[in-house]
Scaffold this motif. Sequence first.
Motif, PDB file in Angstrom:
ATOM      1  N   MET A 163      -2.769   0.877 -12.199  1.00 28.26           N
ATOM      2  CA  MET A 163      -2.719   0.291 -10.867  1.00 28.26           C
ATOM      3  C   MET A 163      -3.929   0.669 -10.005  1.00 28.26           C
ATOM      4  O   MET A 163      -4.500  -0.168  -9.320  1.00 28.26           O
ATOM      5  N   GLU A 164      -4.334   1.941 -10.077  1.00 22.96           N
ATOM      6  CA  GLU A 164      -5.413   2.434  -9.217  1.00 22.96           C
ATOM      7  C   GLU A 164      -6.727   1.687  -9.449  1.00 22.96           C
ATOM      8  O   GLU A 164      -7.588   1.626  -8.572  1.00 22.96           O
ATOM      9  N   LYS A 167      -7.905  -0.949  -6.971  1.00 23.47           N
ATOM     10  CA  LYS A 167      -8.340  -0.590  -5.615  1.00 23.47           C
ATOM     11  C   LYS A 167      -9.632  -1.330  -5.231  1.00 23.47           C
ATOM     12  O   LYS A 167     -10.632  -1.274  -5.938  1.00 23.47           O
ATOM     13  N   ALA A 185       0.232  -3.940  -2.101  1.00 25.52           N
ATOM     14  CA  ALA A 185       0.922  -2.671  -2.346  1.00 25.52           C
ATOM     15  C   ALA A 185       0.278  -1.914  -3.512  1.00 25.52           C
ATOM     16  O   ALA A 185       0.261  -0.685  -3.541  1.00 25.52           O
ATOM     17  N   MET A 186      -0.261  -2.646  -4.461  1.00 25.32           N
ATOM     18  CA  MET A 186      -0.894  -2.006  -5.622  1.00 25.32           C
ATOM     19  C   MET A 186      -2.343  -1.590  -5.327  1.00 25.32           C
ATOM     20  O   MET A 186      -3.022  -1.082  -6.214  1.00 25.32           O
ATOM     21  N   ARG A 302       5.082   2.001 -13.328  1.00 24.31           N
ATOM     22  CA  ARG A 302       4.574   2.396 -12.000  1.00 24.31           C
ATOM     23  C   ARG A 302       4.305   1.149 -11.151  1.00 24.31           C
ATOM     24  O   ARG A 302       4.549   1.134  -9.956  1.00 24.31           O
ATOM     25  N   MET A 303       3.807   0.113 -11.789  1.00 20.44           N
ATOM     26  CA  MET A 303       3.597  -1.153 -11.063  1.00 20.44           C
ATOM     27  C   MET A 303       4.925  -1.719 -10.573  1.00 20.44           C
ATOM     28  O   MET A 303       5.033  -2.193  -9.438  1.00 20.44           O
ATOM     29  N   GLN A 305       7.645  -0.128  -9.852  1.00 18.78           N
ATOM     30  CA  GLN A 305       8.137   0.671  -8.711  1.00 18.78           C
ATOM     31  C   GLN A 305       7.377   0.306  -7.439  1.00 18.78           C
ATOM     32  O   GLN A 305       7.974   0.151  -6.375  1.00 18.78           O
ATOM     33  N   THR A 306       6.075   0.165  -7.572  1.00 16.92           N
ATOM     34  CA  THR A 306       5.253  -0.144  -6.395  1.00 16.92           C
ATOM     35  C   THR A 306       5.581  -1.528  -5.836  1.00 16.92           C
ATOM     36  O   THR A 306       5.490  -1.766  -4.624  1.00 16.92           O
ATOM     37  N   ARG A 308       8.465  -2.947  -5.916  1.00 16.46           N
ATOM     38  CA  ARG A 308       9.872  -3.061  -5.516  1.00 16.46           C
ATOM     39  C   ARG A 308      10.082  -3.432  -4.044  1.00 16.46           C
ATOM     40  O   ARG A 308      10.917  -4.282  -3.738  1.00 16.46           O
TER      41      ARG A 308
END
Length: 335
Positions: A163-164, A167, A185-186, A302-303, A305-306, A308
């Motif tokens: 995900m990072e 950025k 959000a990501m 993780r994506m 969750q982010t 959600r």
Amino acid sequence: MKKFIQTLLVSVAVVTASLAAHAADYKPHIVRFGYGLAEDSNQGRAAKFLVEDLGKRTDGKFHMKGFASAALGSDIQMQNALIGGAQEMTVVSTATLVGIVDDFGVFDLPFLFANEKEADTVLDGPVGQKLMAKLEAKGLVGLVYWENGFRNLTNSKRPIAKMEDLKGVKLRVMQNPMYIDMFNAMGANAVPLSFSELFTALESKTVDGEENPVNTVESSKFYEVQKYLSITRHVYSPWIVLASKKWWDGLSADEKNAVRASAVASRDFERKDSRAEGARALEDLKKKGMQVTVLAEPELERMRQTARPATAKFAAAGHAELVKEVEAEVTRLRK
Ligand code: TK8
């Protein structure tokens, strides 16, 4: 002999009468069918199928003509043309319909479907049909869902393995709040833009990346301007075949049945064709020079969750029941 001839005449009359009763009521119609992708794409092939099938089914009375590459306008422009009665039919992403019936946003929930079977069942089942029915009051008739497919990320900046890595990536998304929320959000910088403007935006580096199924990355030649492809399957994206209600209301019952039957046949053709193409596209894209990253399961989690809160926000905006209904259906299918 006289009796025989009488009987014969009577039966001829009966047959003629019943033929006349069943001769379908088809009048000549010109049908403009607009779509966003190239003629040489899964959308274009299915459009061609639809044109031919409808022609055959109506004894050549329906002259449908496909207009590829957004020649009649972007998804949103075509929806409006249908509502106004200036165009008869189109196929668009359901994601671009949210300005008309916001419930369609339910199909954009991140990571909602895990496979095509789940998508087909929900789209062709009560939920998909219920949403289609809501279009009528807005001047549109929903006919069938075609497969656009699971969306993946492409960009020209760097490989996205987590995900990072998103950025600061200027990422074109469809004109739909779910996508904007999810990618912001990501950590990306989501830029809503119509598909018809996308290639130029990528080429001129107005945006760094986009997200679409591999079929589209190939048929729209995004590999010419995008180096990196990440397999994320973050949303399953349906296309929807629409007719103008103004036009539809003027059709006979037989004509409506023919259009519906051809639409269903086109759906079955399109899904099969898209899936076969999708299975080949990844290797083709590698050969064309794209560097492919398959995201590992923990990174996808993780994506998820982010993303959600984007789902929660949609639910809170008056769609709680609908989200529950779709999630329950998916849960049921997974058992
Ligand atoms: C084509 C679009 C396209 C969609 C998008 O008109 O906009 O990214 O995936 O298929 O509907």
